[in-house]
Design an enzyme around this catalytic site. Structure first.
Site, PDB file in Angstrom:
ATOM      1  N   ARG A 173      16.278   3.124  25.350  1.00 17.81           N
ATOM      2  CA  ARG A 173      16.145   2.711  23.947  1.00 17.81           C
ATOM      3  C   ARG A 173      15.060   1.655  23.786  1.00 17.81           C
ATOM      4  O   ARG A 173      14.465   1.522  22.724  1.00 17.81           O
ATOM      5  CB  ARG A 173      17.503   2.215  23.409  1.00 17.81           C
ATOM      6  CG  ARG A 173      17.480   1.954  21.906  1.00 17.81           C
ATOM      7  CD  ARG A 173      18.866   1.853  21.285  1.00 17.81           C
ATOM      8  NE  ARG A 173      18.754   1.505  19.875  1.00 17.81           N
ATOM      9  CZ  ARG A 173      19.734   1.600  18.993  1.00 17.81           C
ATOM     10  NH1 ARG A 173      20.908   2.026  19.351  1.00 17.81           N
ATOM     11  NH2 ARG A 173      19.528   1.253  17.741  1.00 17.81           N
ATOM     12  N   HIS A 219       6.955  -6.994   8.872  1.00 19.02           N
ATOM     13  CA  HIS A 219       7.342  -6.518  10.207  1.00 19.02           C
ATOM     14  C   HIS A 219       6.447  -5.355  10.689  1.00 19.02           C
ATOM     15  O   HIS A 219       5.891  -5.402  11.781  1.00 19.02           O
ATOM     16  CB  HIS A 219       8.816  -6.109  10.211  1.00 19.02           C
ATOM     17  CG  HIS A 219       9.254  -5.479  11.497  1.00 19.02           C
ATOM     18  ND1 HIS A 219       9.467  -6.203  12.642  1.00 19.02           N
ATOM     19  CD2 HIS A 219       9.473  -4.175  11.831  1.00 19.02           C
ATOM     20  CE1 HIS A 219       9.812  -5.388  13.626  1.00 19.02           C
ATOM     21  NE2 HIS A 219       9.823  -4.155  13.153  1.00 19.02           N
ATOM     22  N   ASN A 230      10.730  -0.272  21.374  1.00 13.87           N
ATOM     23  CA  ASN A 230      10.113  -1.592  21.186  1.00 13.87           C
ATOM     24  C   ASN A 230       8.612  -1.584  21.430  1.00 13.87           C
ATOM     25  O   ASN A 230       8.004  -2.652  21.534  1.00 13.87           O
ATOM     26  CB  ASN A 230      10.767  -2.625  22.114  1.00 13.87           C
ATOM     27  CG  ASN A 230      12.210  -2.862  21.746  1.00 13.87           C
ATOM     28  OD1 ASN A 230      12.592  -2.663  20.590  1.00 13.87           O
ATOM     29  ND2 ASN A 230      13.027  -3.259  22.707  1.00 13.87           N
ATOM     30  N   HIS A 289       6.469  -4.228  19.941  1.00 12.42           N
ATOM     31  CA  HIS A 289       7.364  -5.244  19.375  1.00 12.42           C
ATOM     32  C   HIS A 289       7.319  -6.578  20.107  1.00 12.42           C
ATOM     33  O   HIS A 289       7.683  -7.596  19.518  1.00 12.42           O
ATOM     34  CB  HIS A 289       8.792  -4.705  19.297  1.00 12.42           C
ATOM     35  CG  HIS A 289       9.003  -3.781  18.123  1.00 12.42           C
ATOM     36  ND1 HIS A 289       8.309  -2.602  17.987  1.00 12.42           N
ATOM     37  CD2 HIS A 289       9.804  -3.873  17.021  1.00 12.42           C
ATOM     38  CE1 HIS A 289       8.681  -2.004  16.855  1.00 12.42           C
ATOM     39  NE2 HIS A 289       9.589  -2.749  16.255  1.00 12.42           N
ATOM     40  N   HIS A 304       6.628  -9.240  17.518  1.00  8.09           N
ATOM     41  CA  HIS A 304       7.618 -10.277  17.183  1.00  8.09           C
ATOM     42  C   HIS A 304       7.011 -11.661  17.307  1.00  8.09           C
ATOM     43  O   HIS A 304       7.312 -12.558  16.503  1.00  8.09           O
ATOM     44  CB  HIS A 304       8.838 -10.172  18.108  1.00  8.09           C
ATOM     45  CG  HIS A 304       9.785  -9.087  17.713  1.00  8.09           C
ATOM     46  ND1 HIS A 304      10.678  -8.538  18.603  1.00  8.09           N
ATOM     47  CD2 HIS A 304       9.991  -8.465  16.541  1.00  8.09           C
ATOM     48  CE1 HIS A 304      11.390  -7.600  17.983  1.00  8.09           C
ATOM     49  NE2 HIS A 304      10.982  -7.539  16.732  1.00  8.09           N
ATOM     50  N   GLU A 315      21.186   0.261  24.332  1.00 17.07           N
ATOM     51  CA  GLU A 315      19.938  -0.281  24.868  1.00 17.07           C
ATOM     52  C   GLU A 315      20.097  -0.902  26.247  1.00 17.07           C
ATOM     53  O   GLU A 315      19.847  -2.080  26.462  1.00 17.07           O
ATOM     54  CB  GLU A 315      19.302  -1.300  23.898  1.00 17.07           C
ATOM     55  CG  GLU A 315      17.851  -1.557  24.252  1.00 17.07           C
ATOM     56  CD  GLU A 315      17.045  -2.253  23.168  1.00 17.07           C
ATOM     57  OE1 GLU A 315      17.263  -1.986  21.975  1.00 17.07           O
ATOM     58  OE2 GLU A 315      16.187  -3.057  23.540  1.00 17.07           O
ATOM     59  N   ARG A 362      38.388  -5.356  10.618  1.00 14.28           N
ATOM     60  CA  ARG A 362      38.068  -4.891  11.982  1.00 14.28           C
ATOM     61  C   ARG A 362      37.306  -3.569  12.007  1.00 14.28           C
ATOM     62  O   ARG A 362      37.362  -2.826  12.965  1.00 14.28           O
ATOM     63  CB  ARG A 362      39.327  -4.792  12.848  1.00 14.28           C
ATOM     64  CG  ARG A 362      40.018  -6.124  13.012  1.00 14.28           C
ATOM     65  CD  ARG A 362      41.067  -6.105  14.078  1.00 14.28           C
ATOM     66  NE  ARG A 362      41.727  -7.387  14.116  1.00 14.28           N
ATOM     67  CZ  ARG A 362      42.717  -7.740  13.314  1.00 14.28           C
ATOM     68  NH1 ARG A 362      43.194  -6.875  12.448  1.00 14.28           N
ATOM     69  NH2 ARG A 362      43.237  -8.940  13.401  1.00 14.28           N
TER      70      ARG A 362
HETATM   71  P1  NAD Z   1      13.560  -5.047   3.003  1.00 14.64           P
HETATM   72  O1  NAD Z   1      14.912  -4.489   3.088  1.00 14.64           O
HETATM   73  O2  NAD Z   1      13.415  -6.497   2.833  1.00 14.64           O
HETATM   74  O3  NAD Z   1      12.756  -4.315   1.830  1.00 14.64           O
HETATM   75  C1  NAD Z   1      11.431  -4.689   1.558  1.00 14.64           C
HETATM   76  C2  NAD Z   1      11.223  -5.066   0.098  1.00 14.64           C
HETATM   77  O4  NAD Z   1      11.183  -3.883  -0.681  1.00 14.64           O
HETATM   78  C3  NAD Z   1      12.333  -5.913  -0.512  1.00 14.64           C
HETATM   79  O5  NAD Z   1      11.757  -6.819  -1.413  1.00 14.64           O
HETATM   80  C4  NAD Z   1      13.179  -4.903  -1.268  1.00 14.64           C
HETATM   81  O6  NAD Z   1      13.868  -5.485  -2.343  1.00 14.64           O
HETATM   82  C5  NAD Z   1      12.145  -3.936  -1.744  1.00 14.64           C
HETATM   83  N1  NAD Z   1      12.592  -2.562  -1.921  1.00 14.64           N
HETATM   84  C6  NAD Z   1      13.353  -1.855  -1.059  1.00 14.64           C
HETATM   85  N2  NAD Z   1      13.454  -0.591  -1.467  1.00 14.64           N
HETATM   86  C7  NAD Z   1      12.752  -0.491  -2.623  1.00 14.64           C
HETATM   87  C8  NAD Z   1      12.473   0.575  -3.498  1.00 14.64           C
HETATM   88  N3  NAD Z   1      12.872   1.840  -3.253  1.00 14.64           N
HETATM   89  N4  NAD Z   1      11.746   0.317  -4.608  1.00 14.64           N
HETATM   90  C9  NAD Z   1      11.274  -0.934  -4.837  1.00 14.64           C
HETATM   91  N5  NAD Z   1      11.484  -1.979  -4.016  1.00 14.64           N
HETATM   92  C10 NAD Z   1      12.215  -1.756  -2.922  1.00 14.64           C
HETATM   93  O7  NAD Z   1      12.665  -4.681   4.289  1.00 14.64           O
HETATM   94  P2  NAD Z   1      12.630  -3.471   5.308  1.00 14.64           P
HETATM   95  O8  NAD Z   1      11.241  -3.479   5.835  1.00 14.64           O
HETATM   96  O9  NAD Z   1      13.207  -2.239   4.764  1.00 14.64           O
HETATM   97  O10 NAD Z   1      13.623  -3.962   6.461  1.00 14.64           O
HETATM   98  C11 NAD Z   1      13.356  -5.075   7.274  1.00 14.64           C
HETATM   99  C12 NAD Z   1      14.613  -5.472   7.985  1.00 14.64           C
HETATM  100  O11 NAD Z   1      15.051  -4.379   8.796  1.00 14.64           O
HETATM  101  C13 NAD Z   1      14.468  -6.666   8.908  1.00 14.64           C
HETATM  102  O12 NAD Z   1      15.505  -7.573   8.632  1.00 14.64           O
HETATM  103  C14 NAD Z   1      14.629  -6.083  10.301  1.00 14.64           C
HETATM  104  O13 NAD Z   1      15.218  -6.978  11.195  1.00 14.64           O
HETATM  105  C15 NAD Z   1      15.526  -4.902  10.033  1.00 14.64           C
HETATM  106  N6  NAD Z   1      15.435  -3.831  11.024  1.00 14.64           N
HETATM  107  C16 NAD Z   1      16.589  -3.378  11.577  1.00 14.64           C
HETATM  108  C17 NAD Z   1      16.568  -2.361  12.508  1.00 14.64           C
HETATM  109  C18 NAD Z   1      17.849  -1.836  13.065  1.00 14.64           C
HETATM  110  O14 NAD Z   1      17.819  -1.019  13.996  1.00 14.64           O
HETATM  111  N7  NAD Z   1      18.982  -2.216  12.533  1.00 14.64           N
HETATM  112  C19 NAD Z   1      15.360  -1.771  12.883  1.00 14.64           C
HETATM  113  C20 NAD Z   1      14.187  -2.242  12.291  1.00 14.64           C
HETATM  114  C21 NAD Z   1      14.239  -3.274  11.358  1.00 14.64           C
HETATM  115 ZN    ZN Z   2      10.250  -2.420  14.266  1.00  7.44          ZN
END
Ligand code: NAD
Ligand code: ZN
Length: 377
Positions: A248, A273, A252, A255, A259, A244, A129
C-alpha cells in the site's frame, strides 16, 4: 442535480471479505443513492455530514434522493477546509449525530471532499463503537483516493491524520457530475493523484492520460474512465494490503517530498495537497533518474512534462513565495519517514509505471539532491 445518467455506471468492487463494498461511478448517479442505501440497509436512518461549500451546491439533491426512497435524514454541516479535521469539530459532529438519535444500524453519509470523508468516517468508526457509513465524494481527490480504502482521521497538533482508524464504507457513490461545481484549481490538484496511478504502476493508463486529459477535465466518459481506472488501481492495492504493512505504501509515490513541502507551507492554500504531490512525483522521478541511475531520464522528463502540461507545479520554485531551506525540508522528511541509521524509505521508480519501495535511501543523497533543486531557484 439534474444531470442524466449517460452510460451505465461502472462498478469497482473493493474485495475485503466481510468488509467488501462497491464503488459506483457515473454521471447523474446521485438520484439512485436512496434506492442503493435502502437495498443495503433496509429501514436505516441517515445523518448527512457535509461542509458549507458542498452543501450549498449538492445537499438538497442528496436529501431529495434519500427521502424519495423513504429514508429519514438529518444533517450536520462543518466549515470547509482542513481545520475541520480537529478535535473540536470532531466532538461537535459526534454530539450532533448522537442528538439526531442515530441507532447502531443507522448510517452516516459523508458528502464532500477528503476533509468531510476523513472526519465523518472517523466519527462513524467510533460512534457507538462503529456505525456504517457511505461516501459520496465531491472532489476528484476524494473520488480516486480518500473515499477508497478505509483510512479515516483527524489532525493532531503534532501532525496531520495522527488520530484515526481504519473503517471501510459500505458504499462509495461517485457521481462525476458533482465535480462540475468544483473550482478548477481543486480539480487539477486531484488530477495529480489520478496521474499517480499511471506513474506508479500502469504505463498504459499514463499514455492514455497524456492523450485524453483534456476530456477528463471537460467531464463526460473520459472522466468516468479515469476515475474508474484509478479506483480499480487503489482497490487492488488495498485488497492486497489493507493496513499498509507492504504494497500500500506504493500509493505514497511523491508523498515524502510532497508532505515536506506541504508542511513547510503550513498546509495552507499556498500549496494544495495534490499540487505538493505533483512536485513530489516530479522530484521522485528526477531523483530516481539523475541521482540513483534507476530510471531513464526520458521517463522523468515525460512524467514531469505531463504534470506541467495540465498546469500542475513540478518544481519547488513553482510554489508562490517559497523561501525553503534544505535543513527545514530534511527535518520534515525525517519526521515524516523516520530515518533509520541514516537511511530513508522512499517510493522510487525504474520508469513510468514502475514504482517500488526502497527502504535504503541514503539521507545524504537526498540532501544533496534537494540542495541542487533549491539552487536552481
Ligand atoms: P477538501 O475536502 O477540503 O475540498 C476542497 C475544497 O473544495 C473545499 O473548500 C470544499 O468545500 C470544496 N468542495 C468540495 N467539493 C466541492 C464541489 N463539488 N463543489 C464546490 N466546492 C467543493 O479537500 P480534498 O482535496 O478533497 O481532501 C483533502 C483531504 O483528504 C486532506 O485532509 C487529506 O488528508 C485527505 N486525504 C485522505 C486520504 C485517505 O485515504 N483517507 C487520502 C488522501 C487525502
Ligand atoms: Zn495524496
Amino acid at each position: 442535480m439534474t444531470a442524466a445518467v449517460r452510460n451505465d455506471p461502472t462498478t469497482v468492487r473493493v474485495a475485503l471479505d466481510a468488509r467488501s463494498y462497491d464503488i459506483v461511478i457515473g454521471r447523474g448517479l446521485l438520484a439512485s443513492l436512496g434506492t442503493r442505501i435502502a437495498a443495503l440497509r433496509p429501514g436505516a436512518k441517515t445523518v448527512i455530514v457535509s461542509d458549507e461549500n458542498v452543501a450549498k451546491h449538492h445537499l438538497t439533491a442528496v436529501e431529495a434522493a434519500l427521502s424519495k426512497s423513504g429514508i429519514a435524514t438529518s444533517r450536520v454541516l462543518v466549515p470547509p477546509g482542513e481545520a475541520s479535521k480537529s478535535y473540536r469539530v470532531f466532538e461537535q459532529v459526534c454530539e450532533a449525530v448522537i442528538a439526531s438519535r442515530i441507532e447502531r444500524n443507522d448510517l452516516i453519509v459523508a458528502l464532500g471532499g477528503g476533509v468531510v470523508g476523513d472526519l465523518a468516517g472517523f466519527v462513524a468508526a467510533v460512534l457507538r463503537r462503529g456505525l456504517d457509513f457511505v461516501q459520496v465524494p465531491t472532489t476528484l481527490l476524494a473520488d480516486v483516493d480518500s473515499s477508497v480504502g478505509g483510512k479515516t482521521a483527524i489532525d493532531s497538533a503534532h501532525g496531520k491524520n495522527l488520530v484515526g482508524a481504519f473503517h471501510q464504507p459500505i458504499l462509495v457513490l461517485a457521481d462525476t457530475a458533482l465535480l462540475d461545481t468544483l473550482p478548477e484549481r481543486e480539480f487539477r490538484a486531484g488530477y495529480a493523484e489520478v496521474a499517480k496511478y499511471g506513474l506508479l504502476g500502469d504505463a498504459g493508463f499514463f499514455a492514455w492520460l497524456e492523450n485524453n486529459w483534456r476530456e477528463v477535465f471537460a467531464g463526460g466518459p473520459a472522466r468516468e474512465h479515469a476515475i474508474a481506472v484509478s479506483c480499480r488501481a487503489k482497490a487492488a492495492i488495498v485488497a492486497r494490503d489493507e493496513r499498509e504493512t507492504g504494497d500500500r505504501a506504493l500509493l505514497n509515490l511523491g508523498h515524502t517530498f510532497g508532505h515536506a513541502l506541504e508542511a513547510a507551507c503550513g498546509f495552507s492554500d499556498r500549496l494544495l495537497h495534490g499540487e505538493a504531490i505533483a512536485i513530489g512525483m516530479a522530484l521522485a522521478f528526477e531523483f530516481s533518474a539523475r541521482r540513483q541511475g534507476l530510471a531513464p531520464m526520458a521517463d522523468a522528463k515525460r512524467a514531469i512534462g505531463h504534470l506541467a502540461a495540465v498546469g500542475l507545479p513540478t518544481r519547488i520554485k513553482d510554489i508562490p513565495g517559497s523561501q525553503l531551506s534544505v535543513d527545514q525540508l530534511m527535518d520534515l522528511i525525517a519526521q515524516d519517514k523516520k530515518v533509520k541509521r541514516g537511511m530513508l524509505t522512499f517510493i522510487l521508480v525504474r520508469g513510468v509505471g514502475q514504482a517500488f519501495i526502497e527502504s535504503g535511501v541514503d539521507a545524504r543523497e537526498v540532501r544533496v539532491f534537494i540542495s541542487e533543486k533549491l539552487a536552481e531557484q
